[in-house]
Design a protein around this motif. Structure first.
Motif, PDB file in Angstrom:
ATOM      1  N   ASN A   8     -76.201  10.648  88.253  1.00 30.11           N
ATOM      2  CA  ASN A   8     -76.321   9.417  89.032  1.00 30.11           C
ATOM      3  C   ASN A   8     -76.760   9.657  90.478  1.00 30.11           C
ATOM      4  N   GLU A   9     -76.886  10.927  90.876  1.00 29.41           N
ATOM      5  CA  GLU A   9     -77.344  11.251  92.241  1.00 29.41           C
ATOM      6  C   GLU A   9     -78.858  11.060  92.301  1.00 29.41           C
ATOM      7  N   PHE A  10     -79.279   9.796  92.528  1.00 28.71           N
ATOM      8  CA  PHE A  10     -80.699   9.471  92.345  1.00 28.71           C
ATOM      9  C   PHE A  10     -81.577   9.914  93.510  1.00 28.71           C
ATOM     10  N   LYS A  11     -81.011  10.253  94.653  1.00 30.72           N
ATOM     11  CA  LYS A  11     -81.854  10.647  95.791  1.00 30.72           C
ATOM     12  C   LYS A  11     -82.247  12.119  95.723  1.00 30.72           C
ATOM     13  N   THR A  12     -81.348  12.949  95.225  1.00 27.37           N
ATOM     14  CA  THR A  12     -81.642  14.390  95.133  1.00 27.37           C
ATOM     15  C   THR A  12     -81.959  14.812  93.706  1.00 27.37           C
ATOM     16  N   LYS A  13     -81.334  14.168  92.733  1.00 26.65           N
ATOM     17  CA  LYS A  13     -81.522  14.515  91.309  1.00 26.65           C
ATOM     18  C   LYS A  13     -81.306  16.013  91.077  1.00 26.65           C
ATOM     19  N   PRO A  14     -80.129  16.536  91.381  1.00 26.82           N
ATOM     20  CA  PRO A  14     -79.907  17.978  91.242  1.00 26.82           C
ATOM     21  C   PRO A  14     -80.076  18.472  89.801  1.00 26.82           C
ATOM     22  N   LEU A  15     -79.699  17.665  88.813  1.00 28.09           N
ATOM     23  CA  LEU A  15     -79.813  18.115  87.421  1.00 28.09           C
ATOM     24  C   LEU A  15     -81.267  18.196  86.988  1.00 28.09           C
ATOM     25  N   PHE A  32     -84.145  16.994  99.474  1.00 24.84           N
ATOM     26  CA  PHE A  32     -83.418  18.253  99.267  1.00 24.84           C
ATOM     27  C   PHE A  32     -82.041  18.176  99.920  1.00 24.84           C
ATOM     28  N   ASP A  33     -81.016  18.571  99.147  1.00 25.91           N
ATOM     29  CA  ASP A  33     -79.648  18.606  99.659  1.00 25.91           C
ATOM     30  C   ASP A  33     -78.973  19.823  99.042  1.00 25.91           C
ATOM     31  N   MET A  48     -74.301  -0.061  88.370  1.00 30.90           N
ATOM     32  CA  MET A  48     -73.948   1.044  89.258  1.00 30.90           C
ATOM     33  C   MET A  48     -74.667   1.010  90.604  1.00 30.90           C
ATOM     34  N   TYR A  49     -75.853   0.405  90.627  1.00 33.46           N
ATOM     35  CA  TYR A  49     -76.664   0.445  91.846  1.00 33.46           C
ATOM     36  C   TYR A  49     -77.017  -0.975  92.270  1.00 33.46           C
ATOM     37  N   SER A  50     -77.385  -1.111  93.535  1.00 29.29           N
ATOM     38  CA  SER A  50     -77.887  -2.390  94.016  1.00 29.29           C
ATOM     39  C   SER A  50     -79.351  -2.542  93.605  1.00 29.29           C
TER      40      SER A  50
END
Length: 895
Positions: free
Chosen positions: A245-252, A380-381, A364-366
């Motif tokens: 659900n981390e849509f800004k970084t998409k670590p997976l 990048f994070d 889950m999101y706006s």
């Protein structure tokens, strides 16, 4: 959420409800799935079963639904200006399903047939084992499908009460999210939405506070499973929270991008080099709002199965490299650039899929966040990526070993799959915690195919229509410049008609093996081109093989030239040959385990198309192919061949001519003629019968009707009659008579020769009963065709709409032009000709044609059947097709 898009060809609607199978009562598992079915079985305003489907189809649309874990979803499309008519009916079905007891009992039988249909599906069997080896307190462990056993524990009245209670609790306003994509102004939707959905009770949002998916003793385990197919797989699963659900970084996405790399130095390349694996997929797995399984799935060889601990060692060694990559973020930025490029020039956006996704995301999101999903460049994070990587440990994994030879001791419920659970060896876990560095493994280098500038070619007069730029003995190359989509992309097709590849079974089998070795050789070499938007396929067809490249035009000609060179010169070594011979045999054997209806349609193609071979024949031929005989076949195959090509896209005429010259030189030996795509001419008046043995309990029947010719009128008539009969055939044989879960019709051309197929697969009825039901329905309907006069204008308009649809993408147009070349349609307007024919036809024309068909004086007939656990069809010997080769030798052909 409403999206106004003036360019949309239609309206797209999706309603998501937090009402998936997680919310099933423990004593009636599958109830959410049953309620999904019942929504279509009549409502206050449209009381007849499937009336809503028929209503939406009248407006050029399609309706469907699915029941997932946490959510259920109902969605449909319709014509641009039909939302005002369809949305209230859609809402009414969801708000006021009738839940008629007879319909409930019918749908219980339908779901039971669906369940039985999937009992021998390895994915379903694996899924059930997954459920039985997770936390029993987590709702994922519930049996989501339902069947006769789970539903008939309750009386009909009780089951209806359970459905009403479930509907009342979960089909409420606070438990719904709606997404609509429409060309209508958003301001015009307010009244329509109030009219359609204002009557829903507010209700309460369903809770979603689940326990952990796995208990501690369900991690660090190995699950051994016996599959039905001859396959060996290793699936390594890491249990994660909702990191997807981390849509800004998409670590997976970043982790799967590196793990799934197929280039030189990759984990897959290393495993292939050692003969342990042939394929790797990273990142798939079940997921929910708060949990995620991250799977790395390996297709193993026999040796890889024996050495699977070494495979695990390689995986964890590579994971260490991935962890180190966080310190060098350029790979993340390159991945983000690739993703942004793919989104910017995505030609295959499917609006209905998007609105289904967005309707669920709204939980889950706006709406503002969702609007950024396709435009936001991943940021990048390092903290987020490092946090994700800490879950990729031996103690947090589950290992599935799927192979026929592994020892098992348990049988799962419902699907009777054998499995066994054991803790992973402590010494192995300790070894994997500090994996040894492997010199052959390396993270991917910078992608050489990632361009910095994607420019459009200036339009040139007269170049937008396909025209032949190479016309010589043995070869024709066509070109058309894209002046419609203004995209820096294109397609190149090169098809080889090779007599030596189709004149006997041995050579066809040798071609299959050689193509497998060729594609394997090219995979690592050009993987980086693939992920940079330069795609290719090299695949066999009934008369030879085809090379297809697509994507960005800069460097595509070079890629096509390199691939063409490989086709002309590649020869595998003997070890690679033996490996792919075994793989091809395994793949063919696995096709024999396909569902009965799939098997019948596959065999239909074999019997109708002269140059198509059955897997059962090819298995024997494969066994006889030696390395020497394959090498000899390949060495002489291109002594005689014909090549035809098409180049369509963002190229100038000079670039196209330059590439055509390259092909001309590379294929200087081309000296053949196009090979005939002949189709069998079925006898008219009495059907032929062919039985296909199938290891499945269900019986299945396909009745195929072959048109008398491939001319425009016969083609148009086939299309119209199939559309006319499709809905009533489904309603009568599936909904009313409950003959099976798989019921339908299809317009089925073979090499553009038209035909119609009617099919039923049943767990409860014999092939004779199914065939009798099909023919009774068909000839009764054809004899009473006057009934359809009222529907004729709608059916005619719907088909005209399909035929007159504009190309939605450059690649779609490329494919249409390529198919036109294949059928010798040099005007590239076959659909326009068909549309003109359809528009001229009257209902009286249809009536006359239908009567001829009913009198069995017009169409050839072929019945294919699989008996399942029932008796077969008693067939006169002179009407029975017992041998494929004998049939093809004695039948006449349309050419």
């Amino acid at each position: 959420m409403a999206c106004q898009q003036n360019s949309l060809p239609a309206c797209f609607v999706s309603l998501s409800l937090r009402a998936g199978h997680f919310y099933d009562p423990n004593d009636c598992q599958g109830l959410a799935h049953l309620l999904e079915h019942m929504v279509f079985m009549g409502s206050r305003h449209l009381p007849k079963p499937n009336a809503l489907n028929d209503f939406i189809e009248r407006f050029g649309g399609n309706l469907n639904a699915w029941t997932g874990t946490e959510y259920a979803n109902f969605h449909y499309s319709c014509e641009r200006h039909a939302l005002e008519q369809t949305l209230p009916a859609f809402a009414d079905a969801l708000r006021q399903p009738l839940l008629n007891i007879d319909a409930i009992q019918n749908e219980v039988r339908s779901i039971d047939a669906e369940f039985k249909f999937k009992r021998k599906d390895d994915l379903r069997r694996l899924y059930q084992i997954h459920k039985e080896t997770c936390n029993p307190a987590h709702p994922f462990s519930k049996f989501s499908v339902g069947n006769q056993e789970t539903f008939t524990r309750h009386s009909a009245d009780k089951l209806r009460t359970l459905l009403k209670d479930f509907h009342s609790q979960y089909y409420c306003a606070r438990n719904m999210c709606l997404c609509i994509a429409t060309p209508l102004p958003v301001s015009e939707l307010s009244n329509l939405l109030e009219q359609s959905f204002g009557g829903f009770a507010p209700g309460e949002l369903a809770p979603a506070d689940w326990p952990l998916l796995y208990t501690p003793d369900q991690l660090g385990i190995e699950i051994a499973i016996n599959p039905l197919q001859q396959a060996r797989r290793l699936i390594v699963t890491f249990a994660l929270p909702g990191l997807h659900n981390e849509f800004k970084t998409k670590p997976l996405n970043y982790i799967s991008h590196l793990l799934g790399d197929e280039g030189e130095g990759s984990l897959l390349a290393y495993l292939k080099e050692r003969g342990w694996a042939s394929n790797l997929i990273a990142g798939s797995g079940i997921e929910g709002d708060a949990f995620k399984d991250f799977n790395i799935s390996f297709q193993l060889t026999k040796q890889g199965l024996k050495d699977r601990e070494q495979v695990l060692n390689a995986l964890f060694s590579y994971l260490e490299l991935v962890k180190q990559s966080v310190d060098t973020p350029w790979r993340f930025h390159e991945k983000a650039q690739l993703a942004a490029l793919a989104n910017q020039y995505d030609e295959n956006i499917k609006p209905l899929t998007l609105v289904c996704d967005y309707a669920q995301y709204l939980f889950m999101y706006s709406a503002e966040e969702i609007s950024q999903f396709r435009s936001l460049v991943d940021s990048f994070d390092a903290t987020l990526i490092n946090n994700a990587m800490r879950y990729f440990t031996p103690d947090n994994m589950r290992v599935k070993v799927i192979a026929p030879e592994v020892a098992t001791s348990q049988t799962c419920r419902f699907y009777e799959a054998k499995y066994q659970v054991n803790p992973l060896d402590d010494a192995l876990l300790e070894q994997l915690r500090t994996p040894q560095r492997i010199d052959g493994l390396a993270l991917p280098p910078p992608n050489p195919y990632l361009g910095g500038d994607y420019q459009l070619t200036l339009p040139e007069s007269g170049q937008d229509t396909p025209h032949c730029i190479t016309d010589k003995p043995g070869k024709q190359i066509w070109f058309a410049q894209d002046q419609q989509f203004h995209s820096p992309k294109g397609d190149i097709y090169l098809s080889f008609d090779v007599p030596a590849f189709s004149d006997n079974l041995h050579n066809v089998a040798a071609k299959r093996i050689w193509l497998g070795t060729l594609n394997d050789y090219l995979q690592a070499k050009y993987y980086r081109a693939e992920i940079a938007g330069l795609h290719y396929r090299i695949y066999g067809h009934q008369c030879g093989l085809t090379l297809h490249t697509r994507g960005f035009t800069n460097q595509q000609c070079l890629l096509a030239e390199q691939l063409l060179s490989a086709i002309m010169s590649f020869t595998p070594d003997q070890a690679t040959f033996e490996h792919h011979k075994a793989m091809q045999r395994q793949n063919l054997q696995n096709t024999l385990l396909n569902k009965p209806t799939n098997r019948l349609f596959s065999r239909l193609s074999v019997l109708i198309q002269r140059n198509t071979q059955a897997p059962v024949e090819l298995i024997d031929a494969l066994c006889e192919v030696s390395y020497a005989s394959m090498s000899t076949t390949m060495a002489h195959a291109l002594d005689s061949y014909y090549i035809e090509g098409l180049m369509h896209g963002n190229w100038s005429a000079s670039q196209a001519n330059s590439f055509a010259d390259t092909v001309d030189k590379a294929c200087a030996d081309a000296n053949g003629q196009p090979l005939s795509r002949a189709v069998s001419r079925l006898p008219v008046g009495a059907p032929l019968y062919h039985e296909v043995p199938c290891e499945h309990d269900d019986a299945s029947v396909v009745l195929y009707l072959q048109a008398p010719s491939a001319n425009l009128q016969d083609t148009a008539m086939c299309m119209l009659l199939e559309q006319m009969l499709a809905a009533p055939f489904f309603n009568v044989l599936r909904t009313e008579k409950q003959l099976g879960y798989i019921v339908g019709t299809g317009y089925v051309p073979h090499n553009q020769h038209p035909g119609i197929a009617f099919y039923v697969q049943s767990p409860n009825q014999s092939p004779s009963t199914l065939l009798s039901a099909i023919t009774s329905f068909l000839f009764q309907q054809l004899g009473e065709i006057e009934f359809y006069r009222h529907y004729w204008p709608t059916i005619q308009q719907n088909l005209l709409k399909q035929l007159q649809e504009h190309d939605l993408s450059l690649s779609m147009k490329s494919q249409r032009l390529w198919v036109s070349l294949g059928i010798k349609d040099r005007g590239f307007n076959r659909n326009a000709q068909l549309a003109a024919m359809v528009s001229q036809l009257t209902f009286e024309d249809i009536q006359s044609y239908a009567h001829s068909l009913a009198e069995r004086s017009l169409f050839g007939e072929l019945v294919l059947f699989s008996r399942g656990r029932f008796a077969g069809i008693d067939v006169p010997e002179d009407r029975s097709v017992n041998s494929i080769s004998s049939f093809k030798q004695r039948i006449s052909y349309f050419r």
